[in-house]
Design a protein around this motif. Structure first.
Motif, short mmCIF file in Angstrom:
data_model
loop_
_atom_site.label_atom_id
_atom_site.label_comp_id
_atom_site.label_asym_id
_atom_site.label_seq_id
_atom_site.Cartn_x
_atom_site.Cartn_y
_atom_site.Cartn_z
N ASN A 123 54.16 28.49 31.48
CA ASN A 123 55.03 27.22 31.84
C ASN A 123 55.65 27.57 33.35
OD1 ASN A 123 56.24 24.65 31.53
ND2 ASN A 123 58.11 25.71 31.19
N GLN A 124 56.09 29.10 33.46
CA GLN A 124 57.07 29.04 34.59
C GLN A 124 55.92 29.31 36.02
OE1 GLN A 124 58.89 32.95 35.26
NE2 GLN A 124 57.40 34.08 34.03
N ILE A 125 54.63 29.48 35.66
CA ILE A 125 53.54 29.52 36.88
C ILE A 125 53.33 28.47 37.39
CG2 ILE A 125 51.52 30.66 37.57
CD1 ILE A 125 53.64 32.63 36.79
N GLY A 126 53.47 27.89 38.64
CA GLY A 126 53.07 26.77 39.42
C GLY A 126 51.69 26.99 39.74
N ALA A 127 51.21 27.92 40.17
CA ALA A 127 49.74 28.26 40.72
C ALA A 127 49.50 29.81 41.14
CB ALA A 127 49.49 27.25 41.82
N ILE A 128 48.40 30.02 41.55
CA ILE A 128 47.95 31.33 41.92
C ILE A 128 47.49 31.29 43.28
CG2 ILE A 128 46.43 33.32 41.38
CD1 ILE A 128 47.79 32.39 38.85
N CYS A 129 48.09 32.14 44.01
CA CYS A 129 48.17 32.27 45.56
C CYS A 129 47.37 33.64 45.79
CB CYS A 129 49.21 32.31 46.34
SG CYS A 129 50.19 30.74 45.93
N SER A 130 46.50 33.74 46.91
CA SER A 130 45.72 34.95 47.42
C SER A 130 46.20 35.51 48.59
CB SER A 130 44.53 34.57 47.39
OG SER A 130 43.94 33.76 48.58
N TYR A 131 46.77 34.67 49.52
CA TYR A 131 47.25 35.32 50.76
C TYR A 131 48.52 36.39 50.53
CZ TYR A 131 48.97 35.85 55.41
OH TYR A 131 49.61 36.31 56.76
N GLN A 132 48.60 37.37 51.36
CA GLN A 132 49.72 38.18 51.46
C GLN A 132 50.05 38.70 52.77
OE1 GLN A 132 52.93 38.58 50.63
NE2 GLN A 132 52.11 39.03 48.69
N PHE A 133 51.26 38.67 53.23
CA PHE A 133 51.71 39.12 54.67
C PHE A 133 51.16 40.78 54.67
CE2 PHE A 133 54.77 35.78 53.61
CZ PHE A 133 54.47 35.06 54.79
N LYS A 237 50.12 36.44 64.27
CA LYS A 237 51.06 36.78 63.62
C LYS A 237 50.60 36.99 62.18
CE LYS A 237 54.97 36.05 66.80
NZ LYS A 237 56.25 35.35 66.99
N LEU A 238 49.82 36.27 61.80
CA LEU A 238 49.55 36.34 60.12
C LEU A 238 48.18 36.74 60.03
CD1 LEU A 238 51.17 32.42 59.87
CD2 LEU A 238 51.90 34.62 58.94
N ILE A 239 47.79 37.50 60.87
CA ILE A 239 46.39 38.36 60.74
C ILE A 239 46.55 39.39 59.68
CG2 ILE A 239 44.66 39.55 61.61
CD1 ILE A 239 44.92 38.24 64.26
N VAL A 240 45.74 39.20 58.69
CA VAL A 240 45.57 40.62 57.56
C VAL A 240 44.50 41.35 57.81
CG1 VAL A 240 47.61 39.48 56.32
CG2 VAL A 240 45.21 38.96 55.86
N LYS A 241 44.36 42.63 57.41
CA LYS A 241 43.01 43.19 57.18
C LYS A 241 42.86 43.51 55.49
CE LYS A 241 45.46 47.75 57.69
NZ LYS A 241 45.59 49.11 58.19
N ASN A 242 41.52 43.69 55.46
CA ASN A 242 41.14 44.01 54.23
C ASN A 242 41.47 45.54 53.62
OD1 ASN A 242 39.80 44.00 51.70
ND2 ASN A 242 37.65 43.60 52.53
N GLU A 243 42.53 45.50 53.08
CA GLU A 243 43.14 46.87 52.28
C GLU A 243 42.05 47.39 51.45
OE1 GLU A 243 45.47 48.27 53.69
OE2 GLU A 243 46.68 47.18 54.41
N LYS A 244 41.15 46.86 50.83
CA LYS A 244 40.00 47.29 49.63
C LYS A 244 40.71 47.96 48.73
CE LYS A 244 36.24 47.28 53.24
NZ LYS A 244 35.30 48.13 53.70
N LYS A 245 41.82 47.83 48.52
CA LYS A 245 42.49 48.60 47.15
C LYS A 245 42.18 47.91 45.92
CE LYS A 245 46.85 49.86 49.63
NZ LYS A 245 48.27 49.71 49.76
N LYS A 246 41.95 48.72 45.02
CA LYS A 246 41.59 48.31 43.66
C LYS A 246 42.83 47.37 42.75
CE LYS A 246 38.34 51.91 42.44
NZ LYS A 246 38.15 53.17 41.42
N ILE A 247 42.19 46.47 42.19
CA ILE A 247 43.20 45.63 41.75
C ILE A 247 43.59 45.94 40.23
CG2 ILE A 247 43.67 43.22 40.74
CD1 ILE A 247 41.51 42.20 42.64
#
Length: 275
Positions: A123-133, A237-247
């Motif tokens: 109930n407390q989750i509005g949506a799933i987001c995928s971008y991160q700073f 300022k909002l460019i991010v690189k692919n860290e390729k870290k395991k989830i």
């Protein structure tokens, strides 16, 4: 139980941007149904660009569960997204949304599908987001974090929750105000714009006291800050690189007040670039 998840891709007149998005989807080798929504053209240049979009999409169409929905009249970005996500929400259990400037990294779809199936019904989750700073955390692995604010670049939602938002939007949303939040900075500036749909969604979730699941490292790359976007400006300022870290695929998410404050500070400093 969430079983059927559709992927919605929204495009308009940027064939080179869309090509990068579609190539990334193709490399992911997912089996989900994919819908490409192309908003109607405004002029001859738009018609030419949309011709290129259709031509480059034909090859993709032959390899995937893929459908193109093209409008003859221009709705604008906001109405196009509201329309597309709503019709898919009536047919599927959940929807993953990409725009033609949001390029998914390798683990984007496994992350989105896992979170939609395991977290989105809470109930407390509005949506799933995928971008991160950039440099948001220094975790060894890419973890799930519960944060306060919604970012539209590569997101997903349980269909039931989207329909609830649409019904509320059509009946009660105008009575609510965002003046006490960080979004008060953009209310006056954007009040005349009709192509920003996300402020209504943010307003709705704010008053419903919902939060959002994010990865600790970005799984999406926004390539729209080159001056071609409908609402975005030119910026690096909002460019991010692919860290390729395991989830870390665990059936729990991290609630960290320090990270929530850090996201708030980032948005405060960069909110003018979002709107």
């Amino acid at each position: 139980m969430i079983k059927r998840i559709a992927i919605a891709v929204f495009a308009y007149q940027r064939p080179s941007h869309l090509k990068r998005v579609m190539m990334s989807i193709e490399n992911s080798k997912i089996g989900n149904d994919i819908y490409l929504f192309i908003d109607g053209p405004k002029n001859k240049k738009d018609k030419l660009n949309q011709k290129y979009i259709r031509l480059q999409s034909e090859n993709f169409k032959n390899k995937n569960k893929f459908k193109i929905i093209q409008r003859s009249k221009n709705l604008g970005l906001a109405k196009s997204i509201l329309y597309g996500v709503t019709i898919l929400s009536k047919k599927y259990d959940a929807v993953i949304v990409l725009e033609d400037d949001t390029v998914p990294y390798k683990d984007f779809f496994p992350y989105m599908i896992y979170c939609l199936k395991n977290f989105s019904k809470e109930n407390q989750i509005g949506a799933i987001c995928s971008y991160q700073f950039s440099d948001f955390t220094n975790f060894k692995n890419n973890k799930f974090i519960l944060l306060n604010n919604f970012i539209t670049w590569g997101w997903g939602i349980e269909s039931k929750k989207w329909i609830q938002f649409i019904n509320f939007k059509n009946n009660k949303l105008k009575k609510l105000s965002l003046k006490k939040t960080i979004y008060k900075k953009v209310i006056n500036k954007t009040s005349f714009k009709k192509n920003i749909w996300s402020l209504d969604f943010i307003k709705y979730n704010y008053f419903k006291k919902k939060k959002f699941i994010f990865p600790s490292n970005s799984l999406i790359k926004n390539i729209g800050f080159d001056g071609t976007g409908t609402n975005s400006k030119y910026s690096d300022k909002l460019i991010v690189k692919n860290e390729k870290k395991k989830i870390s695929f665990k059936k729990k998410y991290l609630i960290d007040l320090k990270l929530q404050k850090k996201q708030q500070k980032k948005l405060n400093n960069l909110i003018n670039l979002f709107y």
